[in-house]
Scaffold this active site. Sequence first.
Site, PDB file in Angstrom:
ATOM      1  N   ALA A  61       0.861  -1.194   0.000  1.00  0.00           N
ATOM      2  CA  ALA A  61       0.000   0.000   0.000  1.00  0.00           C
ATOM      3  C   ALA A  61       0.892   1.236   0.000  1.00  0.00           C
ATOM      4  CB  ALA A  61      -0.877  -0.020   1.244  1.00  0.00           C
ATOM      5  N   GLY A 100       0.872  -5.141   0.965  1.00  0.00           N
ATOM      6  CA  GLY A 100      -0.204  -5.233  -0.031  1.00  0.00           C
ATOM      7  C   GLY A 100       0.293  -5.825  -1.349  1.00  0.00           C
ATOM      8  N   GLU A 103       0.046  -9.405  -0.844  1.00  0.00           N
ATOM      9  CA  GLU A 103      -1.390  -9.742  -0.776  1.00  0.00           C
ATOM     10  C   GLU A 103      -2.000  -9.773  -2.177  1.00  0.00           C
ATOM     11  OE1 GLU A 103      -1.948  -6.672   2.289  1.00  0.00           O
ATOM     12  OE2 GLU A 103      -3.086  -8.185   3.370  1.00  0.00           O
ATOM     13  N   GLU A 123       3.691  -5.387   7.536  1.00  0.00           N
ATOM     14  CA  GLU A 123       2.742  -4.403   8.084  1.00  0.00           C
ATOM     15  C   GLU A 123       2.913  -4.184   9.577  1.00  0.00           C
ATOM     16  OE1 GLU A 123       2.027  -6.671   5.828  1.00  0.00           O
ATOM     17  OE2 GLU A 123       0.535  -5.933   4.382  1.00  0.00           O
TER      18      GLU A 123
HETATM   19  N1  3HC Z   1       4.604   3.467   0.127  1.00  0.00           N
HETATM   20  C1  3HC Z   1       5.085   4.692  -0.158  1.00  0.00           C
HETATM   21  N2  3HC Z   1       6.391   4.954  -0.348  1.00  0.00           N
HETATM   22  C2  3HC Z   1       7.229   3.914  -0.224  1.00  0.00           C
HETATM   23  C3  3HC Z   1       6.794   2.615   0.068  1.00  0.00           C
HETATM   24  C4  3HC Z   1       5.409   2.405   0.260  1.00  0.00           C
HETATM   25  N3  3HC Z   1       4.896   1.205   0.524  1.00  0.00           N
HETATM   26  N4  3HC Z   1       7.876   1.811   0.128  1.00  0.00           N
HETATM   27  C5  3HC Z   1       8.937   2.576  -0.139  1.00  0.00           C
HETATM   28  N5  3HC Z   1       8.552   3.844  -0.343  1.00  0.00           N
HETATM   29  C6  3HC Z   1       9.394   4.988  -0.707  1.00  0.00           C
HETATM   30  C7  3HC Z   1      10.367   5.366   0.408  1.00  0.00           C
HETATM   31  O1  3HC Z   1       9.763   6.235   1.326  1.00  0.00           O
HETATM   32  C8  3HC Z   1      11.473   6.031  -0.376  1.00  0.00           C
HETATM   33  O2  3HC Z   1      11.035   7.320  -0.690  1.00  0.00           O
HETATM   34  P1  3HC Z   1      12.065   8.545  -0.843  1.00  0.00           P
HETATM   35  O3  3HC Z   1      12.960   8.176  -1.973  1.00  0.00           O
HETATM   36  O4  3HC Z   1      11.198   9.719  -1.072  1.00  0.00           O
HETATM   37  O5  3HC Z   1      12.810   8.611   0.471  1.00  0.00           O
HETATM   38  C9  3HC Z   1      11.513   5.240  -1.671  1.00  0.00           C
HETATM   39  O6  3HC Z   1      10.248   4.580  -1.757  1.00  0.00           O
HETATM   40  C10 3HC Z   1      12.596   4.181  -1.706  1.00  0.00           C
HETATM   41  O7  3HC Z   1      12.503   3.418  -0.520  1.00  0.00           O
HETATM   42  P2  3HC Z   1      13.804   2.937   0.250  1.00  0.00           P
HETATM   43  O8  3HC Z   1      14.750   4.081   0.428  1.00  0.00           O
HETATM   44  O9  3HC Z   1      13.337   2.228   1.464  1.00  0.00           O
HETATM   45  O10 3HC Z   1      14.422   1.943  -0.828  1.00  0.00           O
HETATM   46  P3  3HC Z   1      15.059   0.522  -0.635  1.00  0.00           P
HETATM   47  O11 3HC Z   1      15.372   0.044  -1.988  1.00  0.00           O
HETATM   48  O12 3HC Z   1      16.120   0.565   0.411  1.00  0.00           O
HETATM   49  O13 3HC Z   1      13.883  -0.420  -0.015  1.00  0.00           O
HETATM   50  C11 3HC Z   1      11.702  -1.402   0.131  1.00  0.00           C
HETATM   51  C12 3HC Z   1      12.743  -0.712  -0.775  1.00  0.00           C
HETATM   52  C13 3HC Z   1      12.267  -2.738   0.643  1.00  0.00           C
HETATM   53  C14 3HC Z   1      10.451  -1.626  -0.657  1.00  0.00           C
HETATM   54  C15 3HC Z   1      11.429  -0.504   1.367  1.00  0.00           C
HETATM   55  O14 3HC Z   1      11.165   0.807   0.922  1.00  0.00           O
HETATM   56  C16 3HC Z   1      10.289  -0.930   2.223  1.00  0.00           C
HETATM   57  O15 3HC Z   1      10.460  -1.767   3.089  1.00  0.00           O
HETATM   58  N6  3HC Z   1       9.097  -0.342   1.984  1.00  0.00           N
HETATM   59  C17 3HC Z   1       7.946  -0.566   2.810  1.00  0.00           C
HETATM   60  C18 3HC Z   1       7.267  -1.870   2.452  1.00  0.00           C
HETATM   61  C19 3HC Z   1       6.067  -2.071   3.342  1.00  0.00           C
HETATM   62  O16 3HC Z   1       6.160  -2.008   4.560  1.00  0.00           O
HETATM   63  N7  3HC Z   1       4.924  -2.344   2.726  1.00  0.00           N
HETATM   64  C20 3HC Z   1       3.703  -2.511   3.446  1.00  0.00           C
HETATM   65  C21 3HC Z   1       2.880  -1.270   3.346  1.00  0.00           C
HETATM   66  S1  3HC Z   1       1.440  -1.340   4.358  1.00  0.00           S
HETATM   67  C22 3HC Z   1       0.384  -2.298   3.464  1.00  0.00           C
HETATM   68  O17 3HC Z   1       0.703  -2.790   2.413  1.00  0.00           O
HETATM   69  C23 3HC Z   1      -0.974  -2.453   4.080  1.00  0.00           C
HETATM   70  C24 3HC Z   1      -1.770  -3.524   3.431  1.00  0.00           C
HETATM   71  O18 3HC Z   1      -1.688  -4.732   4.149  1.00  0.00           O
HETATM   72  C25 3HC Z   1      -3.191  -3.145   3.346  1.00  0.00           C
END
Ligand code: 3HC
Length: 714
Positions: A61, A100, A103, A123
């Site tokens: 997400a 997501g 998912e 999450e």
């Molecule tokens: N949403 C919005 N922005 C995101 C994002 C996300 N899910 N994941 C990464 N970004 C953004 C970061 O904030 C960063 O932005 P910036 O350049 O402006 O600082 C950019 O993408 C690059 O991210 P990283 O610097 O972290 O890049 P890496 O290559 O080191 O890592 C990654 C990539 C492993 C995907 C890491 O960013 C990460 O762990 N992201 C979060 C993943 C996550 O937790 N997803 C779950 C979201 S909640 C969800 O899905 C709810 C659902 O169940 C309903």
Amino acid sequence: MATYSRLPGSVALITLHNPPVNALSAAVRQGIVDAVQRALKDPKVTSVVICGQNGKFCGGADIREFAGPMLGPPLVPMIHAIEAVDKPVAAAIEGVALGGGLELALACHYRIAHSKAVLGLPEVTLGLLPGAGGSQRLPRLIGLTAALDLITTGRHVSAAEALKLGVLDQVTDSNAVDLAVEFVRSVAGQPLDSRRLSTLPCPCPPDVDSLLDKVMSKVRQRSRGALAPVACVRALRAAASLPYAQGMEKERELMATLFNSGQARALQYAFFSQRVVGKWSLPSGARWDNSTARIISKAAVIGLGTMGRGIVVALALTGISVVAVETQEKQLAEASRVVPAMLQREAGRRRLATPPGVISFSSNLQDVSEVELVIEAVFEDMSLKLQVFKHLSSVCRPGTLLCSNTSGLDIDQLAAVTQSPGLVVGMHFFAPAHVMKLLEVVYGPRSSPEAVATAMQLGKRMGKVGVAVGNCPGFVGNRMLKPYLEQANFLLEEGATPRQVDEALEEFGFPMGVFRMSDLSGLDVGWRIRKEAGLTGPGVESTRTRQGRRYSPLPDQMCEAGRLGQKTGKGWYQYDGPGGRVARSDPWVHIFLETYRAEHGLVARSITLEEILERCLYALINEGFNILQDAVAAGPEDIDAIYVFGYGWPRHRGGPMFHADQVGLGRILQRLNQHSHPDVPHLKPSTLLRRLVAAGSPPVQKWREFINKERVHS
Ligand code: 3HC
Ligand code: NAI
């Protein structure tokens, strides 16, 4: 957005476009909904592949959207619609399938991944649970036990592990999209019922209740006060015991509670803080994106005590070869034995893809002449450090970066005795240095952008969260710790016990209260620093005011009584002998405190948990505002990342500055005034705090802008 194309033949390809990680923003969700409709309606299409552009499937997400109102099609019906498609749908996973994103893949009938892909449901680390069916589909696919592990820890797994667990159907070293296309063509027309995870039973072990109870008590213990891990276990209990539709209802309910909790906001703030601190800038205008880091392949560490050993291991784990120098024969012999074993253990645990760097041990500083970077970790003694830096400057090649692991001494003074002051920075690690995530990179007024960039880059290679901070006594972390420790000692004088203070802080979420922590790290560390500062020692009068401020001699007196903490088996608590780990209240300490109070005419009063927290935490927060005002930290996120990654501040509370915002700046100011004491300048509210309150207490995200504006006007 998402694009739709029909490949030659009968396969529809849906590609997610939302750089950098193809997060499921409103536009992407709308794109997927539209594309799936097209694939359904097109009679020539017999199967579908979903992939992400630029070699990244989907990062989940879009976390940035969580702060605003929900726009665009919701995720859950979109995912149900994909699972219901009557043509085979495969997810072609490259890069990441997280949250997501995974998912979405679980809604597809097949999952094919590149061998370098990473999958997971993280999450929980954002204060949420997999709320798009993940908590109900994953256990149906891989069984309750494995799903509990993945969902309650949020850990990422490799494609190989995901294949073994049964998350993936196939893994390839070549193009995952090509393989998925070929695959769906081969299964077109086959029945899909068994591929729809929502229709399957959840494989559970026979003792399912006892498993769930065990995991619940483990997560409660591990994540003191955090709501999300507990909610994850509850959602998985629903998956194990209820039909899918009811399980989804439970998932929705739990998600709604979490989504609106302060903890989710705090954890999402912590996620972005970690990324903000990587985009460092210096008062000179040098920044992360206009400064060049050197790539280090050979380094040296001077001093192989507690810190030096961990730093050697941290460097070697990145493949850097290390010259490890120690002057004391006994220490050198011990380090030569212990460090390789530490390295081997850690390399095994991390399953390193490349061999670690070679470590050579030496007692001779001349042996560092060929390295590119040196980290000094000798005793915290300025005259000794000056001597070492002078020596290094004459021994090393011109251009070698000279770094100090000092906990708070003046970096500029060290730089001044070298031939190239621009190449001197602090690299302040935390114990144990090969484990702890935080690295404070301390720049002095003469540190060059190249030196800062190199230290930050090196920190990143070591897997650390590097935070660039200015040069002042204690830098950021230890400077804020001082008023916190002071208040804890004053509370003992006024009637509290070490256990009472610790319990209040542990209840708040710290893994250890301040006195248990002092016992662990050794009371003599602070004692040495206070002696160096002339606050205690022979000839210093034993009063409760020193150098013009209220002072508690309690910790000095503990040291004088030989109670140095765990290492001597006695400190603020008693242990089962030297090196013991289990803290028990010690009647000796109670008598000691009573005698002390009687000697100083202090009458013990009953102190509430609320007062303990306010005095300790608000004193620390107040110093954080002073630090922001002095521009030692660039923004509140920097302070918060330091406290979360280096000082055990509970992540689900975001960090001290975020916490201040949550409590309300007006309240913090009012309570600081209430507890203020003319002798304790640290409780005198910071000017910045007053100004923020006067400006209507803007949210933490606006403070950086506010401070910069104030600076321009002043
Ligand atoms: N949403 C919005 N922005 C995101 C994002 C996300 N899910 N994941 C990464 N970004 C953004 C970061 O904030 C960063 O932005 P910036 O350049 O402006 O600082 C950019 O993408 C690059 O991210 P990283 O610097 O972290 O890049 P890496 O290559 O080191 O890592 C990654 C990539 C492993 C995907 C890491 O960013 C990460 O762990 N992201 C979060 C993943 C996550 O937790 N997803 C779950 C979201 S909640 C969800 O899905 C709810 C659902 O169940 C309903
Ligand atoms: P330590 O006392 O465990 O080790 C210091 C080592 O340096 C000793 O082995 C000593 O023999 C050696 N040494 C002294 N002079 C030397 C010289 N001229 N050349 C080579 N080696 C020499 O100290 P510790 O705890 O490792 O601290 C080192 C530095 O790290 C200090 O500046 C301290 O403030 C800082 N630090 C300590 C932390 C901790 O938790 N212990 C945390 C973060 C920083």
